[in-house]
Design a protein around this motif. Structure first.
Motif, PDB file in Angstrom:
ATOM      1  N   ARG A  51      39.478 -81.011  81.301  1.00  0.00           N
ATOM      2  CA  ARG A  51      40.502 -80.350  80.637  1.00  0.00           C
ATOM      3  C   ARG A  51      39.980 -79.986  79.164  1.00  0.00           C
ATOM      4  O   ARG A  51      39.787 -80.642  78.531  1.00  0.00           O
ATOM      5  N   ILE A  52      39.367 -78.556  79.288  1.00  0.00           N
ATOM      6  CA  ILE A  52      38.511 -78.252  77.971  1.00  0.00           C
ATOM      7  C   ILE A  52      39.522 -77.310  77.503  1.00  0.00           C
ATOM      8  O   ILE A  52      39.753 -75.999  77.965  1.00  0.00           O
ATOM      9  N   LEU A  53      40.267 -77.732  76.347  1.00  0.00           N
ATOM     10  CA  LEU A  53      41.453 -76.696  75.593  1.00  0.00           C
ATOM     11  C   LEU A  53      40.529 -76.090  74.537  1.00  0.00           C
ATOM     12  O   LEU A  53      39.669 -76.380  73.800  1.00  0.00           O
ATOM     13  N   TYR A  54      41.212 -75.099  74.182  1.00  0.00           N
ATOM     14  CA  TYR A  54      40.774 -74.253  73.106  1.00  0.00           C
ATOM     15  C   TYR A  54      41.024 -74.886  71.612  1.00  0.00           C
ATOM     16  O   TYR A  54      42.218 -75.427  71.685  1.00  0.00           O
ATOM     17  N   ASN A  55      40.107 -74.897  70.776  1.00  0.00           N
ATOM     18  CA  ASN A  55      40.355 -75.362  69.560  1.00  0.00           C
ATOM     19  C   ASN A  55      39.469 -74.958  68.685  1.00  0.00           C
ATOM     20  O   ASN A  55      38.411 -74.112  68.964  1.00  0.00           O
ATOM     21  N   ASP A  56      40.059 -74.842  67.179  1.00  0.00           N
ATOM     22  CA  ASP A  56      39.056 -74.151  66.229  1.00  0.00           C
ATOM     23  C   ASP A  56      37.711 -74.669  66.211  1.00  0.00           C
ATOM     24  O   ASP A  56      36.627 -74.033  65.614  1.00  0.00           O
ATOM     25  N   SER A  57      37.391 -76.021  66.412  1.00  0.00           N
ATOM     26  CA  SER A  57      36.251 -76.471  66.524  1.00  0.00           C
ATOM     27  C   SER A  57      35.181 -76.449  67.601  1.00  0.00           C
ATOM     28  O   SER A  57      33.853 -76.700  67.559  1.00  0.00           O
ATOM     29  N   LEU A  58      35.800 -75.825  68.646  1.00  0.00           N
ATOM     30  CA  LEU A  58      34.969 -75.445  69.869  1.00  0.00           C
ATOM     31  C   LEU A  58      34.103 -74.193  69.759  1.00  0.00           C
ATOM     32  O   LEU A  58      35.001 -73.265  69.287  1.00  0.00           O
ATOM     33  N   ASN A  59      32.746 -74.404  70.107  1.00  0.00           N
ATOM     34  CA  ASN A  59      32.241 -73.216  69.978  1.00  0.00           C
ATOM     35  C   ASN A  59      31.271 -73.365  71.227  1.00  0.00           C
ATOM     36  O   ASN A  59      31.222 -73.969  71.919  1.00  0.00           O
ATOM     37  N   ILE A  60      30.227 -72.370  71.603  1.00  0.00           N
ATOM     38  CA  ILE A  60      29.484 -72.050  72.694  1.00  0.00           C
ATOM     39  C   ILE A  60      28.387 -73.381  72.585  1.00  0.00           C
ATOM     40  O   ILE A  60      28.094 -73.755  73.736  1.00  0.00           O
ATOM     41  N   GLU A  61      27.866 -73.800  71.643  1.00  0.00           N
ATOM     42  CA  GLU A  61      26.917 -74.708  71.579  1.00  0.00           C
ATOM     43  C   GLU A  61      27.669 -76.052  71.921  1.00  0.00           C
ATOM     44  O   GLU A  61      26.960 -76.940  72.471  1.00  0.00           O
ATOM     45  N   ILE A  62      28.750 -76.317  71.431  1.00  0.00           N
ATOM     46  CA  ILE A  62      29.471 -77.768  71.719  1.00  0.00           C
ATOM     47  C   ILE A  62      29.859 -77.402  73.213  1.00  0.00           C
ATOM     48  O   ILE A  62      29.639 -78.623  74.002  1.00  0.00           O
TER      49      ILE A  62
END
Length: 278
Positions: free
Chosen positions: A6-17
């Motif tokens: 489960r990959i949820l949206y959060n402020d630290s998530l970006n394309i690189e991560i």
């Protein structure tokens, strides 16, 4: 292939991560996924004058940093960036510079999302409303070739919206679809493959066809030997090809003026890849 559950949206998530997550679960370099997404988004924002105007205005605010970002990124040399016209490549690299800096700059990222939303409202709505019906209708109205290219570019834009504007879990089915497209493009498409390996693979077939050609028509060295060969079908096609170049203000003889030798193996490989044999 397994994906994070489960990959949820959060402020630290970006394309690189996210790319690192994909890399760990798919056993590939995270650079491959990241570059594929960024390259496609970059080219997606070169499609009309309004897009270019918006990008240029933003790029000019800090062009040195954006230029350096591209220079230091392997994505700048991705075939999706370099495979079109020179104008498209230059414009695509500008977009790429913005996207690379936006990965770490929240304000610029918001600006890029808003620009993409402005120019791709149907894609944005598909993400926000979790409904691809309008998008499907759009693709249905496109011809096969346009649909294929548009679908690849807009899939990357869809992914960008999913990462940065969707508060719900990232659509695993869609991500798997992107990965399948990436796999096909990066590992099987001739445009990204080492042609020398393909030539070696089909070495015996190429040799057999060359022997037949030499026996029937003599040795072929240059493009002129092909265009001037006394075979009606080829003569007609060569005339069409030459006229096509002329209509587009190109002189085929000038283009190939320094090509005294033509790699017949490459031509025969294309013939074989189309499903033909000797």
């Amino acid at each position: 292939m397994n994906l994070p559950k489960r990959i949820l949206y959060n402020d630290s998530l970006n394309i690189e991560i996210f790319s690192k997550m994909i890399g760990e679960n798919w056993n590939i370099s995270d650079e491959i996924f990241k570059n594929y997404i960024l390259a496609n988004i970059s080219i997606s924002m070169t499609k009309n004058s309004e897009m270019k105007k918006d990008i240029n205005k933003l790029y000019d605010l800090d062009e040195i940093n954006y230029y350096k970002a591209v220079k230091n990124s392997s994505c700048g040399n991705h075939v999706i960036i370099t495979g079109g016209t020179l104008e498209q490549e230059i414009q695509g690299r500008k977009v790429l510079g913005l996207l690379l800096i936006a990965e770490q700059n929240y304000n610029l990222r918001n600006t890029m999302v808003n620009l993409l939303r402005k120019h791709y409202p149907i894609v944005f709505n598909a993400v926000k409303k979790h409904n691809k019906k309008e998008l499907a209708i759009k693709y249905f109205q496109l011809d096969k070739i346009t649909r294929k290219i548009t679908g690849r570019l807009e899939a990357a834009v869809y992914f960008y919206f999913s990462i940065y504007r969707s508060v719900d879990a990232v659509d695993h089915g869609f991500i798997k679809s992107i990965i399948n497209d990436l796999k096909s493009f990066e590992f099987y498409n001739p445009i990204t493959r080492d042609i020398s390996k393909e030539l070696e693979l089909h070495k015996s077939e190429i040799k057999e066809i060359k022997t037949l050609l030499k026996r029937e028509y003599g040795k072929i060295n240059s493009y002129k030997d092909i265009l001037n060969i006394n075979i009606k079908a080829i003569t007609e096609l060569s005339a069409i090809l030459e006229n096509f170049f002329i209509i587009n203000k190109l002189d085929i003889n000038l283009l190939f003026s320094e090509s005294n030798y033509i790699n017949i193996d490459d031509i025969l490989l294309a013939y074989i890849k189309a499903g033909n044999t000797s």
